[in-house]
Design an enzyme around this catalytic site. Sequence first.
Site, mmCIF file in Angstrom:
data_model
loop_
_atom_site.group_PDB
_atom_site.id
_atom_site.type_symbol
_atom_site.label_atom_id
_atom_site.label_comp_id
_atom_site.label_asym_id
_atom_site.label_seq_id
_atom_site.Cartn_x
_atom_site.Cartn_y
_atom_site.Cartn_z
ATOM 1 N N GLY A 51 20.385 -0.773 -4.326
ATOM 2 C CA GLY A 51 21.115 -1.979 -4.707
ATOM 3 C C GLY A 51 20.605 -2.498 -6.048
ATOM 4 N N ASP A 108 26.121 -6.068 0.988
ATOM 5 C CA ASP A 108 26.583 -7.349 0.429
ATOM 6 C C ASP A 108 27.762 -7.192 -0.530
ATOM 7 O OD1 ASP A 108 24.588 -8.557 1.845
ATOM 8 O OD2 ASP A 108 23.262 -8.883 0.140
ATOM 9 N N ARG A 148 27.255 -24.152 19.052
ATOM 10 C CA ARG A 148 26.329 -23.030 19.242
ATOM 11 C C ARG A 148 26.292 -22.205 17.958
ATOM 12 N NH1 ARG A 148 25.381 -25.843 22.844
ATOM 13 N NH2 ARG A 148 25.292 -25.399 25.088
ATOM 14 N N GLN A 186 24.005 -6.126 11.177
ATOM 15 C CA GLN A 186 24.996 -5.751 10.153
ATOM 16 C C GLN A 186 24.543 -4.580 9.296
ATOM 17 O OE1 GLN A 186 26.459 -9.863 8.420
ATOM 18 N NE2 GLN A 186 24.488 -10.056 9.401
HETATM 19 O O1 F6P Z 1 21.083 -5.743 1.995
HETATM 20 C C1 F6P Z 1 21.072 -7.048 1.460
HETATM 21 C C2 F6P Z 1 20.589 -7.980 2.491
HETATM 22 O O2 F6P Z 1 21.326 -7.626 3.591
HETATM 23 C C3 F6P Z 1 20.728 -9.481 2.243
HETATM 24 O O3 F6P Z 1 21.960 -10.049 2.521
HETATM 25 C C4 F6P Z 1 19.604 -10.049 3.079
HETATM 26 O O4 F6P Z 1 19.194 -11.306 2.655
HETATM 27 C C5 F6P Z 1 18.556 -9.016 2.916
HETATM 28 O O5 F6P Z 1 19.220 -7.781 2.732
HETATM 29 C C6 F6P Z 1 17.560 -8.943 4.011
HETATM 30 O O6 F6P Z 1 16.757 -7.819 3.856
HETATM 31 P P1 F6P Z 1 15.317 -7.595 4.519
HETATM 32 O O7 F6P Z 1 15.205 -8.412 5.740
HETATM 33 O O8 F6P Z 1 15.281 -6.133 4.784
HETATM 34 O O9 F6P Z 1 14.343 -8.004 3.479
#
Ligand code: F6P
Length: 362
Positions: free
Chosen positions: A116, A141, A280, A288
Amino acid sequence: MIKRIGILTGGGDCPGLNAVIRASVKSALFHYNWEVYGIVDGFDGLIQPDKIFKMDANSIRGILPKGGTILGTSNRGNPFKYPVKEEGRIVVKDRSDEILKNILKLELDGLIVIGGDGSLNIAFQLYKKGANIVGVPKTIDNDLAKTDYTFGFYTAVNTATDAIDKLHTTAESHHRIIIVEVMGRDTGWIALNSGIAGGADIILIPEIPFDVDKIINKINERNSKGSHFSIIVIAEGAFEKGKDKTYLEKAKNEGTLPRYGGISNYLAMVLSKKTEMEIRTTILGHIQRGGTPTAFDRILASRFGVEVCDLIARKKFGYMVALSGNNIVSIPIEESISQQKFVDPYGQLIETARKLQISMGD
Ligand code: F6P
């Protein structure tokens, strides 16, 4: 002459990484007759190269539908700002020269970096220092500029949509407000797309700061029309007008990102002061990021994996593959990392959401 290449996955994982690895390894081994080396745990694998292994047909057997990455990954070790412990405290060091030395030692004529914005930034800096790097854009994302889509995004949208469908029935049965928090630290692509696909009533994204009273108005309007429940989809990076973002944990040091998660609980707290309805929250989190990639993502990942080998063959180092319309194109990595792809608050998809009577909380 290209003889040997390396491949690594960096940053957060994403459905479809294995599909890219498989496609690149197949093309490299069987189309180009190159040797391929798998680099383990992102750029860390080039700092401590002991786990690097030679890949063959067996290495990629059966991995197409698998989530995660067989190479492992890391989103904590930026080699230019690498955290090391010295005299009991953490200091950041530039370890990029070790990477360049190891690329030479391994005699890699090309290196594929699947990552990314963070990993592609590192890739670009290494390229500027002389490494023969090509990139493949990756993130659930979908916030990388210059590519219409990144693989993994639609799998994440499917996962979130499935969750919204399930929460819909329970919200309706109990006459509740249910807030579903999805990933997207800077952008609202997952929230907007899954919200539309799941028939959300309110969608909150970082690009449009929300107003609690507007959310309450929408909920009340639904109640007055006989719909005594509401579904709110919120991106983890969304925030209230005039307030800061909500973090689970601030960035620990230079070169790391803050951790998001919890804006849904904040929203539940402020809404509960203005409505009698039960509320809630569900934070979908890393669900995801997992699971088998959808057919769309498998195809996109496979196309990226094949095309990135063509970039190496043409010695287009410093470039990455991207999707433009229906075509895979190549663009300088620098162009993608110098900006981020945000949801256009005045764009067609937002307009569609509004005409579907979805409130954007503004
Ligand atoms: O892949 C991007 C992402 O999904 C963001 O939306 C999220 O904040 C982050 O990764 C979390 O990543 P990790 O918990 O692996 O640091």
